[in-house]
Design a protein around this motif. Structure first.
Motif, PDB file in Angstrom:
ATOM      1  N   UNK A   1      56.914 -34.965  -6.707  1.00  0.00           N
ATOM      2  CA  UNK A   1      57.799 -35.038  -7.871  1.00  0.00           C
ATOM      3  C   UNK A   1      57.073 -34.803  -9.186  1.00  0.00           C
ATOM      4  N   UNK A   2      55.740 -34.862  -9.174  1.00  0.00           N
ATOM      5  CA  UNK A   2      55.003 -34.730 -10.418  1.00  0.00           C
ATOM      6  C   UNK A   2      55.123 -35.962 -11.291  1.00  0.00           C
ATOM      7  N   UNK A   3      55.106 -37.141 -10.656  1.00  0.00           N
ATOM      8  CA  UNK A   3      55.215 -38.408 -11.361  1.00  0.00           C
ATOM      9  C   UNK A   3      53.994 -39.252 -10.999  1.00  0.00           C
ATOM     10  N   UNK A   4      53.685 -40.243 -11.813  1.00  0.00           N
ATOM     11  CA  UNK A   4      52.437 -40.991 -11.618  1.00  0.00           C
ATOM     12  C   UNK A   4      52.498 -42.026 -10.501  1.00  0.00           C
ATOM     13  N   UNK A   5      53.650 -42.691 -10.345  1.00  0.00           N
ATOM     14  CA  UNK A   5      53.707 -43.825  -9.418  1.00  0.00           C
ATOM     15  C   UNK A   5      54.962 -43.768  -8.542  1.00  0.00           C
ATOM     16  N   UNK A   6      54.787 -44.149  -7.282  1.00  0.00           N
ATOM     17  CA  UNK A   6      55.898 -44.360  -6.371  1.00  0.00           C
ATOM     18  C   UNK A   6      55.753 -45.732  -5.745  1.00  0.00           C
ATOM     19  N   UNK A   7      56.853 -46.480  -5.679  1.00  0.00           N
ATOM     20  CA  UNK A   7      56.837 -47.816  -5.078  1.00  0.00           C
ATOM     21  C   UNK A   7      57.927 -47.853  -4.013  1.00  0.00           C
ATOM     22  N   UNK A   8      57.512 -47.874  -2.758  1.00  0.00           N
ATOM     23  CA  UNK A   8      58.450 -47.806  -1.632  1.00  0.00           C
ATOM     24  C   UNK A   8      58.992 -49.188  -1.290  1.00  0.00           C
ATOM     25  N   UNK A   9      60.277 -49.208  -0.931  1.00  0.00           N
ATOM     26  CA  UNK A   9      60.943 -50.451  -0.546  1.00  0.00           C
ATOM     27  C   UNK A   9      61.846 -50.194   0.663  1.00  0.00           C
ATOM     28  N   UNK A  10      62.560 -51.224   1.091  1.00  0.00           N
ATOM     29  CA  UNK A  10      63.323 -51.127   2.335  1.00  0.00           C
ATOM     30  C   UNK A  10      64.691 -50.479   2.188  1.00  0.00           C
TER      31      UNK A  10
ATOM     32  N   UNK B   1      61.169 -60.724  -4.031  1.00  0.00           N
ATOM     33  CA  UNK B   1      61.967 -60.653  -2.812  1.00  0.00           C
ATOM     34  C   UNK B   1      61.135 -60.035  -1.698  1.00  0.00           C
ATOM     35  N   UNK B   2      61.610 -60.156  -0.486  1.00  0.00           N
ATOM     36  CA  UNK B   2      60.970 -59.451   0.617  1.00  0.00           C
ATOM     37  C   UNK B   2      61.693 -58.120   0.804  1.00  0.00           C
ATOM     38  N   UNK B   3      61.335 -57.148  -0.041  1.00  0.00           N
ATOM     39  CA  UNK B   3      61.931 -55.817  -0.019  1.00  0.00           C
ATOM     40  C   UNK B   3      60.949 -54.776   0.517  1.00  0.00           C
ATOM     41  N   UNK B   4      59.940 -55.220   1.237  1.00  0.00           N
ATOM     42  CA  UNK B   4      58.905 -54.299   1.686  1.00  0.00           C
ATOM     43  C   UNK B   4      59.421 -53.311   2.733  1.00  0.00           C
ATOM     44  N   UNK B   5      58.910 -52.107   2.676  1.00  0.00           N
ATOM     45  CA  UNK B   5      59.108 -51.121   3.730  1.00  0.00           C
ATOM     46  C   UNK B   5      57.975 -51.288   4.738  1.00  0.00           C
TER      47      UNK B   5
END
Length: 391
Positions: free
Chosen positions: A43-52, A241-245
């Motif tokens: 995407x050409x973006x600095x950060x991605x944060x994955x969730x469930x 929260x527990x939103x982890x992938x």
């Protein structure tokens, strides 16, 4: 049966999941940051944060922008309920902006008029969530300029949009927003089974997102209130929260990402065949803004009843009876009893959304749709109903 959407799983995808199942880490392992970095790079973006899920992503995105009690969030009424519910999770209130009659995305003109009145009334939104319906970007530059004038933050709901472009750049680069959210549900462009991701260029926002997805806990000494008691130490510094992938989901997503451009290209081929065949005096195809390159998560037609002809409901039922599992995206959010019972929303305030809802049908659009299946769909749409079915 021909579904409106379906996942496309390869042997390589299956092997990627098997490899994780045989590894030391099923969750909180190396596949997650690898997936996050790969999507961010794409995407050409600095950060991605994955969730469930994208629902979780929308929730923590609102939290990261400090949405809370007394605040207002605006979004499109033609979206899945999660785009609005995320505000309520934070104790804020929700309002809607009518859609553009051609793109079905949030109308910039309606937004500007609503902002002008909200400024007079002292009820400006803290956050705006424009929704990239069917994979076509909203007019983000114009929305961004309005955000600078009226002081609201922007979360792009791009649950349908990964692989699409706006003004030649990938959706998700956050040039015109604080955060962009993707969905990886099985019917989306790429899938992790269930999953979502927040994209941002702001390191502070990214840090807050990582805290909120995992109980508000950190193991980083620099983020703690005092020197760790030992190597085992962690602190809860926020209420999260527990939103982890899991690594299982992330490995599937990382494998799917390799075929993302091919998936979107294939969807464009399908859309072009529909475009050539379906527009008529009773059918309207989805207008594509010249600034956009849609990911084509959905292909939406609008069926208008003409004198002596069948209505949208009859067309919908006819296609379902033929084994074509058409759908509708979406029922206006304010129609749902939970929202309707608040008494806050008048249907007359959203004439374009109402007109859209009375005519829209989502027909099959996915990469494993064959030409023969697509031709069958076209033929069934064009085929007149038996005379006995009209009464």
């Amino acid at each position: 049966m021909i579904p409106y959407g379906r996942q496309d799983i390869s042997s390589e995808d299956i092997q990627a999941v098997i490899d994780v199942l045989k590894s030391d880490y099923l969750t909180q392992g190396p596949a997650i940051p690898a997936f996050e970095q790969a999507v961010a790079s794409y995407c050409g973006v600095k950060f991605g944060v994955a969730v469930n899920s994208a629902t979780s992503a929308l929730h923590i995105a609102c939290m990261a922008l400090d949405l809370g009690k007394g605040d207002i969030l605006w979004t499109s009424p033609i979206t899945f309920v999660a785009s609005a519910n995320c505000a309520l999770y934070c104790g804020a209130s929700v309002d809607f902006v009518d859609i553009d009659p051609k793109t079905y995305n949030m109308s910039v003109e309606a937004l500007e008029l609503k902002l002008q009145q909200a400024e007079i009334d002292g009820k400006l939104p803290k956050i705006l969530i424009p929704v990239h319906l069917a994979g076509q970007s909203c007019e983000m530059e114009k929305i961004y300029l309005l955000s600078k004038k009226y002081g609201f933050r922007i979360i792009e709901d791009a649950s349908h949009g990964i692989g699409g472009k706006y003004k030649g750049a990938p959706i998700g680069n956050c040039k015109y927003s604080d955060i962009t959210v993707f969905s990886f549900h099985p019917v989306k462009i790429i899938t992790t089974g269930e999953g979502g991701m927040c994209m941002t260029n702001d390191p502070e926002i990214a840090l807050r997102l990582t805290h909120y997805r995992s109980h508000g806990i950190t193991r980083q000494p620099a983020e703690m209130t005092h020197v760790p008691d030992g190597p085992w130490y962690y602190q809860q510094i926020d209420l999260g929260f527990n939103y982890r992938i899991t690594d299982i989901h992330a490995a599937l997503g990382l494998s799917q990402l390799k075929r993302l451009d091919d998936f979107v290209s294939r969807r464009h081929e399908i859309a072009k065949r529909y475009d050539k065949s379906l527009e008529s005096d009773t059918l309207t195809i989805h207008y594509q803004h010249p600034d956009t390159y849609s990911a084509y998560h959905l292909y939406i037609i609008r069926h208008k009843k003409k004198e002596g002809g069948i209505g949208r409901l009859q067309m919908f039922e006819k296609l379902r009876a033929a084994g074509i599992l058409v759908n509708l995206h979406y029922i206006p959010v304010y129609h749902h009893p939970y929202y309707e019972n608040t008494g806050k929303y008048k249907r007359s305030d959203f004439p374009n959304a109402e007109a859209y809802y009375s005519e829209a049908i989502s027909i099959p659009m996915h990469t494993v749709l064959t030409e023969e299946e697509q031709q069958f769909v076209i033929e069934q749409i064009e085929k007149p109903m038996g005379h006995q079915n009209l009464f």
